[in-house]
Design a protein around this motif. Structure first.
Motif, short mmCIF file in Angstrom:
data_model
loop_
_atom_site.label_atom_id
_atom_site.label_comp_id
_atom_site.label_asym_id
_atom_site.label_seq_id
_atom_site.Cartn_x
_atom_site.Cartn_y
_atom_site.Cartn_z
N GLU A 281 10.07 15.76 31.65
CA GLU A 281 8.84 15.48 32.38
C GLU A 281 8.65 13.96 32.57
O GLU A 281 8.30 13.49 33.65
CB GLU A 281 7.68 16.05 31.54
N ALA A 282 8.93 13.22 31.49
CA ALA A 282 8.77 11.77 31.52
C ALA A 282 9.69 11.15 32.56
O ALA A 282 9.28 10.31 33.36
CB ALA A 282 9.05 11.19 30.14
N MET A 283 10.95 11.58 32.55
CA MET A 283 11.92 11.03 33.49
C MET A 283 11.48 11.30 34.93
O MET A 283 11.49 10.40 35.78
CB MET A 283 13.30 11.62 33.23
N ALA A 284 11.03 12.52 35.19
CA ALA A 284 10.62 12.89 36.54
C ALA A 284 9.47 11.98 37.00
O ALA A 284 9.46 11.48 38.13
CB ALA A 284 10.19 14.35 36.58
N GLU A 285 8.53 11.75 36.09
CA GLU A 285 7.37 10.94 36.44
C GLU A 285 7.77 9.48 36.72
O GLU A 285 7.34 8.88 37.70
CB GLU A 285 6.33 11.01 35.31
N ILE A 286 8.63 8.93 35.85
CA ILE A 286 9.01 7.52 36.02
C ILE A 286 9.81 7.34 37.31
O ILE A 286 9.61 6.38 38.05
CB ILE A 286 9.82 7.03 34.78
N LEU A 287 10.70 8.30 37.60
CA LEU A 287 11.47 8.20 38.85
C LEU A 287 10.53 8.27 40.05
O LEU A 287 10.71 7.58 41.04
CB LEU A 287 12.53 9.30 38.93
N ARG A 288 9.50 9.08 39.91
CA ARG A 288 8.53 9.21 41.00
C ARG A 288 7.78 7.87 41.21
O ARG A 288 7.61 7.41 42.33
CB ARG A 288 7.53 10.32 40.67
N VAL A 289 7.37 7.27 40.10
CA VAL A 289 6.63 5.99 40.19
C VAL A 289 7.50 4.92 40.86
O VAL A 289 7.04 4.19 41.74
CB VAL A 289 6.18 5.53 38.78
N ILE B 271 2.42 -1.47 35.99
CA ILE B 271 2.28 -0.05 36.35
C ILE B 271 3.35 0.79 35.65
O ILE B 271 3.08 1.85 35.08
CB ILE B 271 2.36 0.13 37.88
N LEU B 272 4.59 0.26 35.67
CA LEU B 272 5.71 0.99 35.08
C LEU B 272 5.52 1.17 33.57
O LEU B 272 5.69 2.27 33.04
CB LEU B 272 7.01 0.22 35.38
N VAL B 273 5.12 0.10 32.90
CA VAL B 273 4.96 0.17 31.45
C VAL B 273 3.76 1.06 31.07
O VAL B 273 3.82 1.81 30.10
CB VAL B 273 4.78 -1.26 30.86
N THR B 274 2.72 0.98 31.88
CA THR B 274 1.58 1.86 31.62
C THR B 274 2.02 3.33 31.74
O THR B 274 1.58 4.18 30.97
CB THR B 274 0.44 1.57 32.64
N ALA B 275 2.94 3.59 32.67
CA ALA B 275 3.44 4.97 32.85
C ALA B 275 4.34 5.39 31.68
O ALA B 275 4.18 6.48 31.14
CB ALA B 275 4.18 5.08 34.18
N THR B 276 5.25 4.51 31.28
CA THR B 276 6.18 4.92 30.21
C THR B 276 5.46 5.14 28.89
O THR B 276 5.82 6.04 28.12
CB THR B 276 7.30 3.88 29.99
N THR B 277 4.44 4.32 28.62
CA THR B 277 3.78 4.43 27.32
C THR B 277 2.93 5.69 27.20
O THR B 277 2.46 6.02 26.12
CB THR B 277 2.90 3.19 27.02
N ARG B 278 2.75 6.38 28.33
CA ARG B 278 1.99 7.63 28.25
C ARG B 278 2.82 8.76 27.63
O ARG B 278 2.28 9.78 27.23
CB ARG B 278 1.52 8.06 29.65
N GLU C 98 16.92 5.40 31.01
CA GLU C 98 17.23 6.37 29.96
C GLU C 98 15.93 6.83 29.33
O GLU C 98 15.07 6.01 29.03
CB GLU C 98 18.08 5.72 28.87
N ALA C 99 15.82 8.14 29.15
CA ALA C 99 14.66 8.67 28.44
C ALA C 99 15.17 9.54 27.30
O ALA C 99 16.12 10.29 27.47
CB ALA C 99 13.78 9.49 29.37
N ASP C 100 14.53 9.41 26.14
CA ASP C 100 14.99 10.17 24.99
C ASP C 100 13.78 10.60 24.16
O ASP C 100 13.06 9.75 23.63
CB ASP C 100 15.94 9.28 24.15
N GLY C 101 13.57 11.92 24.06
CA GLY C 101 12.44 12.38 23.26
C GLY C 101 12.04 13.78 23.66
O GLY C 101 12.65 14.37 24.55
N PRO C 102 11.00 14.29 23.01
CA PRO C 102 10.61 15.69 23.23
C PRO C 102 10.16 15.97 24.68
O PRO C 102 10.34 17.08 25.18
CB PRO C 102 9.45 15.89 22.25
#
Lengths: 89, 580
Positions: A72-80, A21-28, A64-68
């Motif tokens: 948003e990505a960090m918020a989503e992953i923390l939520r998951v 689930i986590l990897v499916t989320a990060t790869t989005r 750690e999140a790094d990118g454009p």
């Protein structure tokens, strides 16, 4: 680059299904992800890496999140992670 | 090595009978050689790696789709995580880099990096983490087979009468061998609750587990596997072979199809007494359609599959959806849903249940669920909510005294109270039954009957607990027989208590489908028999030959016997008389 910590709260920890689930989320997201636990730092888009963390319930992860789209990505992953992957917490 | 006839008594994993020739599969047949390569060879090795990954992904997708078609969406999850593992780009890049850096063949590099990952997990103190190793290894075996060539991965059909023999097989391997038309499996290790067992049963492939003895079986030996009883015969005599061929004909998948021919369900005895013939199920499968069309009730629907297929307890909605589908499929007949029968030995993974020295006598069945009231209540709520879609009953496993039954009933009342408050509809008159499978329950059946709506006698566990003998332990398994006078007395006691209080009583152990036991059980006064689908035809036909008054007179003399042999002798002579 943003860096946060998160705690694994589901009873069974980061086993196969939550890792998937986590990897499916990060790869989005476009951003790169890294998770660290103790001395181990792994690519957050690699299920083998995430599994290798062997993060049981209660363990702390550094995210750690790094990118454009890092905000948003960090918020989503923390939520998951905080949702316990829909499992018993 | 075994050179003469040898019979094994092991554990039944997936029922049915298979006759054929052993094909021995050693897990270590997967050997990865370390080869130093030249720079000019690197490109070819990387290409081989990419091909192996692509093939593995294709294979897993095919397996996932065919699992979805044949078994249902539920099993798909098993292959989903494996697909992600196979497709892990980061990991694959890493392997590529290392091939280039270390100048070693792709198989060796891939394998050593997999080992590095699994080593970390194998060392984890958490059981759940250690379990992930199996998923990773299932994938790596596939990849490596493309990089080294391995017979277990071939897709060439095997001769029809091949029996695959080995330590254990993954769900994917079972499916693949089935596609290659093998007729059965003989395994070293195989719990009845593993994923593999679940898949084997839903594909109706016979499987028996016989412990380490499998290593003594020479390749190509004649083998008979009885997955229903959990036995096997190596180098059988021609008589064995002929006997089992007959048995297979009667019990095989064909027997299920022949259920369609049954006109009178439920069957009646010659004097007009109805005997409820029901089926034991544990997983949605191909036979469901035939059974539901014939309006055959489900006397025991095990629910453990819900836990086993996802390695965790599905939430209320998900469970409710499952139970609703089952109820709707069998609409018009009863479905008895047994609540989770899990214990420390049946837990695949890290529930808050510590390992026990003696799991059979430990926290299992309702004892375990009462320790996890939240999980239990979730299941009860889901069952209750599904109950409006059909005729569902609740069965509680491993009740050993009245207090446990009362606690469970209180929890059910609480769930009902909550549902009423939330205005969620359910069947207010839902029946709650007790599994009689512990001697103490049979001995106190009279008081249990006052608080239960029905009984279901689980003779398999009742035999194990009465005789204190594990059927899988060959040194004591001679004691394990439901025809032991002690076991029959307890069964009779429970049936009498039920009859006295007007409570319906089913028998749902293996003996329920045994024609030898049928006249005795009807004579005792059981109201129903719940069995493996393949047994229904024979049993229904036999019921129609029985006079319920006459068989009552069997009970006294049989119970007074002082050995299993004497019991069987008396029942056999009655049966001979019946069939002539």
């Amino acid at each position: 680059m943003i860096k946060k910590t998160a705690r694994i709260i589901n009873k069974l920890g980061l086993h196969a299904r939550p890792s998937a689930i986590l990897v499916t989320a990060t790869t989005r997201f476009k951003s790169e992800f890294f998770f660290s636990k103790d001395d181990l730092r792994v690519n957050g888009k690699s299920i083998m890496g995430v599994m290798m963390l062997a993060a049981e319930m209660g363990s702390q992860l550094v995210v750690e999140a790094d990118g454009p789209d890092e905000e948003e990505a960090m918020a989503e992953i923390l939520r998951v992670i905080a949702s316990g992957f829909g499992e018993n917490t | 090595m075994i050179t003469r006839r040898k019979a094994f008594r092991g554990v039944p994993v997936s029922s049915g009978i298979a006759l054929g020739y052993a094909r021995i599969i050693h897990a270590d047949s997967l050997r990865v050689d370390e080869i130093t390569i030249t720079v000019s060879r690197v490109k070819a090795e990387v290409a081989a790696l990419e091909r192996a990954i692509a093939n593995t992904v294709k294979e897993l997708e095919a397996l996932r789709n065919s699992a979805g078609r044949k078994i249902g969406s539920s099993v798909v999850k098993i292959f989903d995580a494996q697909l992600l593992i196979a497709n892990d780009r980061d990991f694959i890049e890493h392997v590529r880099d290392q091939i280039l850096l270390r100048k070693r063949n792709a198989g060796f590099v891939y394998n050593s990096l997999v080992r590095k990952t699994t080593l970390q997990l194998k060392n984890s103190p958490d059981q759940y983490m250690r379990q992930m190793v199996q998923d990773i290894e299932a994938v790596s075996h596939r990849v490596l087979s493309y990089l080294g060539g391995n017979q277990t991965q071939s897709t060439v059909p095997l001769p029809r009468d091949t029996i695959v023999v080995g330590q254990s097989f993954s769900p994917g391997e079972v499916m693949r061998y089935r596609q290659r038309k093998v007729s059965g499996f003989l395994v070293g290790k195989g719990g009845t609750t593993s994923h593999t067992a679940l898949i084997a049963r839903s594909l109706m492939v016979p499987v028996a587990a016989i412990g380490d003895s499998w290593t003594d079986i020479p390749d190509g030996s004649r083998v008979i596997v009885d997955g229903t009883k959990g036995t096997a015969i190596i180098n059988p005599t021609d008589t064995d072979w002929a006997d089992y061929q007959k048995l297979r004909k009667r019990q095989g998948p064909a027997a299920i199809t022949r259920i369609k021919k049954l006109r009178k369900i439920p069957p009646r005895t010659t004097d007009g007494i109805e005997v409820r013939i029901a089926v034991n199920l544990e997983f949605p499968g191909p036979a469901d359609e035939i059974l539901s069309v014939q309006k055959i009730p489900v006397g025991l629907y095990r629910t453990e599959f819900l836990y086993l297929e996802s390695d965790s307890f599905p939430d209320e909605e998900e469970q409710c959806e499952y139970y609703r589908r089952i109820a709707e499929k069998f609409v018009g007949s009863n479905v008895v849903l047994r609540t989770f029968d899990l214990g420390s030995d049946k837990m695949l993974s890290g529930l808050p249940i510590p390992p026990e020295n003696n799991p059979a006598l430990g926290c299992r069945g309702v004892r375990c669920m009462l320790e996890m009231p939240d999980i239990f209540k979730t299941q009860i709520r889901a069952i209750l909510r599904a109950s409006i879609h059909g005729n569902i009953q609740i069965l509680l496993p491993m009740i050993s005294d009245l207090s446990e039954l009362k606690k469970a009933r209180r929890l059910i009342s609480l769930a009902m109270f909550e549902l009423r408050k939330q205005a969620l509809p359910f069947d207010e008159d839902i029946q709650v039954g007790v599994m009689i499978e512990v001697p103490s329950a049979a001995l106190t059946a009279d008081s249990l009957a006052r608080s239960a709506d029905f009984f279901s006698i689980g003779t398999n566990d009742l035999t194990q607990y009465t005789m204190s003998a594990d059927r899988a332990n060959t040194r004591v398994s001679r004691l394990y027989s439901p025809y032991q006078p002690a076991v029959l007395q307890l069964v009779n006691m429970a049936v009498r208590a039920a009859r006295k209080h007007g409570v319906p009583v089913d028998v749902c152990g293996e003996v329920a489908g045994d024609p030898l036991a049928l006249p005795l059980l009807v004579g005792m006064g059981v109201t129903g028999l719940s069995m493996n689908p393949s047994r229904i035809l024979d049993v229904c036909r036999l019921v129609q030959k029985i006079d319920s008054q006459l068989v009552r007179h069997l009970v006294g003399p049989v119970l007074a016997s002082n050995s299993v042999a004497a019991v069987k002798r008396k029942l056999q002579s009655f049966r001979n008389a019946l069939e002539n």
